[in-house]
Write an enzyme that holds these catalytic residues in place. Structure first.
Site, PDB file in Angstrom:
ATOM      1  CG  ASP A 113       7.531 141.922  73.833  1.00  0.00           C
ATOM      2  OD1 ASP A 113       7.914 142.941  73.232  1.00  0.00           O
ATOM      3  OD2 ASP A 113       8.217 140.892  73.915  1.00  0.00           O
ATOM      4  CG  HIS A 123      10.811 142.566  70.801  1.00  0.00           C
ATOM      5  ND1 HIS A 123      10.229 141.888  71.853  1.00  0.00           N
ATOM      6  CD2 HIS A 123      12.089 142.108  70.714  1.00  0.00           C
ATOM      7  CE1 HIS A 123      11.111 141.071  72.387  1.00  0.00           C
ATOM      8  NE2 HIS A 123      12.262 141.186  71.716  1.00  0.00           N
ATOM      9  CB  SER A 163      13.404 138.169  72.364  1.00  0.00           C
ATOM     10  OG  SER A 163      13.717 139.212  73.228  1.00  0.00           O
TER      11      SER A 163
END
Length: 597
Positions: free
Chosen positions: A185, A230, A423
């Site tokens: 990620d 994120h 996600s």
């Protein structure tokens, strides 16, 4: 040629399937409740120029908080009943006339809930909607509003572990211990509480790899920059070991190990080459770090069959190496054939998003999120295989990170953040996969996938029929408890051989096809839910059934040999002619921002 990849998603989130109950009032309400020995107080204010009259109160709390006895507006009892609870709507039986339920313009007041015995003072135990006769409403949800006013050390409840039954497994000692999850990620802030150590305060991060520069990250040199947020959020969904106000752990697998790989930059964007390099490193270090699960909450639009796509090939190699790969479906729904790469790879576990309708304690309005990408894939496979909580998920993120700065209204104090997307759904299932592998380390990736599919709970309508097509929900909502205790075998990836696929000897298609009338259907299978006319369904929510039996034995998850005789009825055309040109930009990204719903 290399091409870009990004966090999976789109800005704006697409159309919302449900309008709010009422427009926002010209008013405000406290972010937290104030508790007394037998009371829960909520301060509300009318900041408008017109008087407001309470017309209805929707309440949800838990049985541990006792039975509601009275509701007061300041000192005036406006409702009274001996035993009311734990989820109800008060829209009649008022003890007073409308004049005593009014809040004058420009005035504040206190709504007081009175219990006959001591109330369990947990912020997360209450959800409140006050609807006014003038056509507006104010709401209390445990969370983000007034984030700057939350007390130091406030740890909000995350709810989703209970939603999928992970808390029941913790009580049995199933916490992900001994299984490492790799997350490719953006960079994650591995030093945050709940991430750097397991629930016994033992270090959990085995390694942090920088796939962009092909080197191990050195925290002192700050090679991996976790500024985006994120990866930190997704990682918290998987493993956060911090105890919330509810008394549960914040993540699904609080004792799992972590291997963090940065392949995307501080804006959530990277390249195919960087992600593939990260996957290659994870496969090479599988045994060293005990990696059993790989989370890929990122996507790019497909430009070829899966077997010709280099990122898909890398994911298939990880699966062949014995790593359970969990990928997000992407946030480009609700239209069909919107599943991104690598979620379109038939072998892996692809996850769509469920939203709880902003009522974490009330299950009747759970629904498929409108942004959640849908299948079938261009090769005819049913995707996603599962759905998991992905609506306004609370997880770790510092207030200084990019997403928290861009969306300050979604902060929970300075350490937590609320975010939606597939996600987050993929993170939930990655945590569940770690729980399954702790319980049965002998399982292959196909075996883990089988148990997840066989134990899932599909959404059904009042007649017991599938509320969403398999192209939208797959087998249904993931159920961690049922999956760990499942004995199902040989029910996933039947007819597929990843070794032959990678070698180019044989490739596969699924059972989906497209009829002349534009309806998607499953060849050789009949029944409700096996056809889809490209519509997004919405109601006030569906039951996620514990007892639904798949009459076809999950045959829709099987693979068929791809040959000249296997074709879509309207032809399968790629705009770039099924080639990777030197001009391709090769972008891939994380599942980016979508609106709450």
């Amino acid at each position: 040629a290399d091409r870009a990849t990004t966090v999976a998603g789109k800005g704006g989130g697409g159309p919302s399937p449900k309008e709010p109950t009422a427009p926002a009032c010209e008013g405000s309400a406290a972010a937290l409740l104030a508790f007394g020995d037998i009371t829960a107080d909520w301060d509300i204010a009318n900041t408008g120029s017109d008087e407001l009259t309470i017309d209805r109160i929707d309440l949800t709390w838990t049985a541990e908080s006792g039975y509601l006895q009275k509701v007061k507006l300041k000192r005036t009892v406006i409702f009274k009943q001996d035993r009311l609870g734990p989820s109800t709507t008060i829209d009649s039986g008022w003890e007073v006339g409308s004049s005593s339920r009014r809040i004058p313009a420009g005035r504040s007041t206190t709504l007081k809930f009175v219990f006959p015995e001591g109330v369990d003072a947990r912020q997360s135990a209450f959800e409140i909607d006050v609807v006014f006769a003038e056509g507006c409403a104010v709401s209390y949800r445990p969370g983000a509003r007034g984030a700057d006013d939350l007390p130091d050390g406030y740890v909000p409840d995350t709810f989703f572990p209970r939603h999928v039954g992970a808390d029941r497994l913790w009580a049995e000692g199933i916490t992900g211990y001994g299984v490492s999850v790799a997350v490719i990620d953006t960079a994650a802030k591995a030093t945050l509480p709940g991430l750097k150590a397991d629930r016994n305060d033992l270090p959990r991060v085995h390694a942090v790899f920088d796939a962009v520069n092909n080197r191990i990250c050195d925290g002192e040199l700050n090679v991996c920059d976790p500024a985006h947020g994120h990866a930190t959020h997704v990682t918290g969904v998987i493993v956060n070991s911090t105890v919330t106000d509810w008394g549960d752990y914040g993540g699904i697998a609080p004792d799992a190990g972590l291997v963090l790989v940065q392949a995307l930059d501080t804006q959530g964007v990277g390249s195919y080459a960087d992600v593939i390099r990260g996957i290659d490193w994870v496969v090479a270090n599988k045994a060293l770090y005990g990696i059993g699960v790989l989370n890929l909450s990122l996507s790019a639009p497909p430009q070829s069959y899966y077997w010709d796509d280099p990122l898909a090939q890398a994911v298939m190699a990880a699966w062949e190496a014995g790593i359970v790969v969990v990928a997000s479906a992407g946030n480009h729904g609700p239209d069909p054939q919107t599943i991104g790469v690598p979620g379109n790879v038939p072998y892996v576990i692809t996850v769509g998003a469920l939203s709880d309708g902003f009522t974490a304690l009330r299950g009747g309005d759970d629904h498929l999120a409108s942004f959640s990408a849908a299948g079938p894939t261009f090769e005819g496979f049913v995707k996603p295989e599962l759905v998991a909580p992905g609506g306004h998920v609370v997880s770790n993120m510092q207030e200084t990170m990019v997403l928290a700065i861009d969306h300050p209204d979604h902060r929970f104090g300075d350490q937590y953040f609320q975010m939606s997307g597939t996600s987050q759904s993929a993170g939930v299932v990655s945590g569940v996969a770690a729980l399954i592998l702790q319980a049965d380390p002998s399982l292959t990736p196909d075996g883990v996938k089988c148990r997840l599919l066989a134990s899932a709970r599909p959404a059904v309508d009042d007649s017991g029929q599938l509320a969403y097509s398999v192209f939208q929900q797959g087998a249904g909502l993931v159920d961690a408890y049922r999956a760990v205790h499942s004995q199902a075998t040989d029910c996933a990836n039947r007819g597929l051989d990843v070794t032959l696929d990678l070698a180019g000897v044989q490739h596969y298609g699924g059972r989906a096809n497209l009829a002349e009338d534009g309806t998607y259907y499953l060849m050789g299978l009949d029944g409700d839910g096996y056809t889809w006319s490209d519509g997004y369904l919405w109601s006030d929510g569906y039951l996620w059934s514990d007892g639904y039996l798949w009459s076809d034995g999950l045959l829709w998850s099987d693979g068929l040999l791809w040959s000249d005789g296997y074709t879509w009825s309207d032809g399968l055309l790629w705009s770039d002619g099924l080639v990777w040109s030197d001009a391709d930009s090769a972008a891939i990204a994380t599942n980016s921002w979508v609106d709450q719903e």
